[in-house]
Design an enzyme around this catalytic site. Structure first.
Site, PDB file in Angstrom:
ATOM      1  N   ASP A  95      45.788  37.619  37.150  1.00 37.01           N
ATOM      2  CA  ASP A  95      45.040  37.409  38.389  1.00 37.01           C
ATOM      3  C   ASP A  95      45.829  36.578  39.389  1.00 37.01           C
ATOM      4  O   ASP A  95      45.823  36.872  40.589  1.00 37.01           O
ATOM      5  CB  ASP A  95      43.714  36.726  38.064  1.00 37.01           C
ATOM      6  N   PHE A 143      39.928  37.855  41.285  1.00 40.73           N
ATOM      7  CA  PHE A 143      40.199  39.288  41.369  1.00 40.73           C
ATOM      8  C   PHE A 143      40.041  39.988  40.030  1.00 40.73           C
ATOM      9  O   PHE A 143      39.786  41.193  39.989  1.00 40.73           O
ATOM     10  CB  PHE A 143      41.586  39.528  41.973  1.00 40.73           C
ATOM     11  N   ASP A 144      40.184  39.280  38.922  1.00 42.66           N
ATOM     12  CA  ASP A 144      39.799  39.844  37.628  1.00 42.66           C
ATOM     13  C   ASP A 144      38.310  40.160  37.632  1.00 42.66           C
ATOM     14  O   ASP A 144      37.874  41.222  37.163  1.00 42.66           O
ATOM     15  CB  ASP A 144      40.114  38.855  36.508  1.00 42.66           C
ATOM     16  N   VAL A 145      37.520  39.232  38.133  1.00 45.11           N
ATOM     17  CA  VAL A 145      36.076  39.428  38.170  1.00 45.11           C
ATOM     18  C   VAL A 145      35.718  40.593  39.086  1.00 45.11           C
ATOM     19  O   VAL A 145      34.915  41.471  38.727  1.00 45.11           O
ATOM     20  CB  VAL A 145      35.365  38.142  38.627  1.00 45.11           C
ATOM     21  N   GLY A 187      36.603  43.852  37.580  1.00 44.24           N
ATOM     22  CA  GLY A 187      35.603  44.196  36.574  1.00 44.24           C
ATOM     23  C   GLY A 187      34.348  44.777  37.191  1.00 44.24           C
ATOM     24  O   GLY A 187      33.770  45.747  36.675  1.00 44.24           O
TER      25      GLY A 187
END
Length: 389
Positions: free
Chosen positions: A140, A168-170, A173
């Site tokens: 991320d 940005f991972d979230v 997802g």
């Protein structure tokens, strides 16, 4: 392994790890999908990301893995690989975030999956796509750096800063979950599969919304402004007698209510401040006037007064205080996942549904805790292709 919820009956083979994929699959599990988390013998990396921890278990891992079944498979072992294929045989959705090309040796690359399991929705999450960025690790922080996020975050006279969470991972997802749900709807009662591909950088650029749109549509190059907003003022933290309070005025009516509450209604009629554009141009003078007035009371006192006056505002809290604030508002942010001695407090799924609400039946599983149950399910459940026939 049966479950209740709007996604009841949907089986997800979850070969993802760390954050973007597991966050996606937890959301699906909360909504009733059966999620089988396939882990390597070493387990999901986040199991070892300590501190913080609860009873020796990483809270990072706990945050994105409730309502799942865990089984350990070494894909380099032929028997384990056969088991992995049997799980996918019975799944509706296959989620993975391996490096591009990393699954080809196991017959789980996009082309092989589409050929062997034409019914399957295959969601791939990478860091930077499968072309020029294929070799870049999907961290991320790298996406925050190259997307411009860090460039616009931090003090105007300070260095670029990362966000306080792997944002940005979230978001990736969330985007993956949206793509999967859209594919399930598109498939309907047919056997149509689909490859859903996402990458952190594309999610990042989409998530920068007004900042990235200004860059592509107007040639604007946004810069770090600390807690200032490029288009709105007053909008951010302001000093009071004891500490800062956040005030957000998105239109002229809110600004007028603010200055009336501060007993400076003259500011609303001052030609320097009558429009948003003028307030943006005269930030320094307006800030000085507002903070002089705010010095008459504490942040807590102003929060109560401004709230009553209909002025958007909030205190600046710690994460623990934020949870308590949500509790005070009746949002019930903490839910217990699981039952009995295995119960773990987790953060509530933010989606409210009147008829089929999210479930919290199962605590995040220990490594390989559900192997026997998954194997029994395979024995009694025919592959999807057989059931369609």
């Amino acid at each position: 392994m049966a479950s209740a919820g709007p996604l009841s009956g949907v089986v997800v083979a979850d070969f993802s790890r760390v954050l973007a994929g597991p966050y996606c699959t937890m959301l699906l599990a909360d909504l009733g999908a059966t999620v089988i988390k396939v882990e390597s013998p070493g387990g999901d990396d986040t199991r070892g990301w300590i501190p913080p921890q609860r009873d020796g278990v990483s809270t990072y891992y706990l945050s994105v893995n409730r309502n799942k079944q865990s089984i350990v498979l070494d894909l380099k072992n032929q028997d384990d690989l056969n088991m992995a294929h049997q799980i996918i045989d019975r799944a509706d959705v296959f989620v993975e975030n391996f490096k591009p090309g990393g699954l080809q040796q196991f017959g789980l690359d996009a082309e092989s999956v589409a050929e062997r399991w034409p019914h399957l929705i295959h969601a791939s999450i990478t860091g930077f796509g499968t072309h020029g960025g294929a070799s870049m690790p999907g961290y991320d922080l790298l996406a925050q750096a190259v997307s411009g996020m860090m460039h616009v975050t931090g003090s105007a006279d300070g260095p670029p800063q990362r966000a306080g969470v792997a944002i940005f991972d979230v978001v990736a997802g969330l985007h993956a979950a949206v793509g999967i749900l859209a594919s399930l709807i598109d498939r309907g009662g047919t056997a149509k599969g689909q490859h859903v591909s996402l990458n952190l950088l594309s999610s990042a650029l989409s998530s920068l919304v007004n900042q990235s749109e200004g860059a592509v549509a107007a040639g604007n190059s946004p810069v770090r402004m600390g807690n200032e907003h490029p288009s709105l003022f007053p909008y951010g933290p302001f000093r009071t007698r004891d500490r800062d309070i956040v005030i957000c005025c998105g239109n002229d009516a809110q600004f007028r209510r603010l200055v009336e509450c501060l007993r400076r209604s003259d500011l609303a009629d001052d030609p320097r401040f009558t429009t948003m554009e003028q307030r943006n141009a005269q930030r320094a003078d307006l800030r000085a006037a507002l903070e002089t007035a705010l010095d008459a009371a504490t942040a807590e006192e102003w929060f109560e007064r401004l709230q009553r006056a209909g002025v958007p505002c909030s205190p600046i809290l710690t994460v623990q205080e934020g949870v308590r604030f949500a509790e005070d508002l009746g949002l019930e942010p903490v839910v217990d996942a699981g039952a009995g001695v295995d119960t773990v407090p987790t953060v509530r799924n933010p989606i409210g549904m009147s008829r089929t609400p999210p479930r919290y039946d199962k605590a995040p599983p220990a490594l390989g805790a559900d192997a026997a149950e998954v194997e029994a399910w395979i024995l009694r459940t025919p592959p999807r292709a057989d059931r369609r026939a």
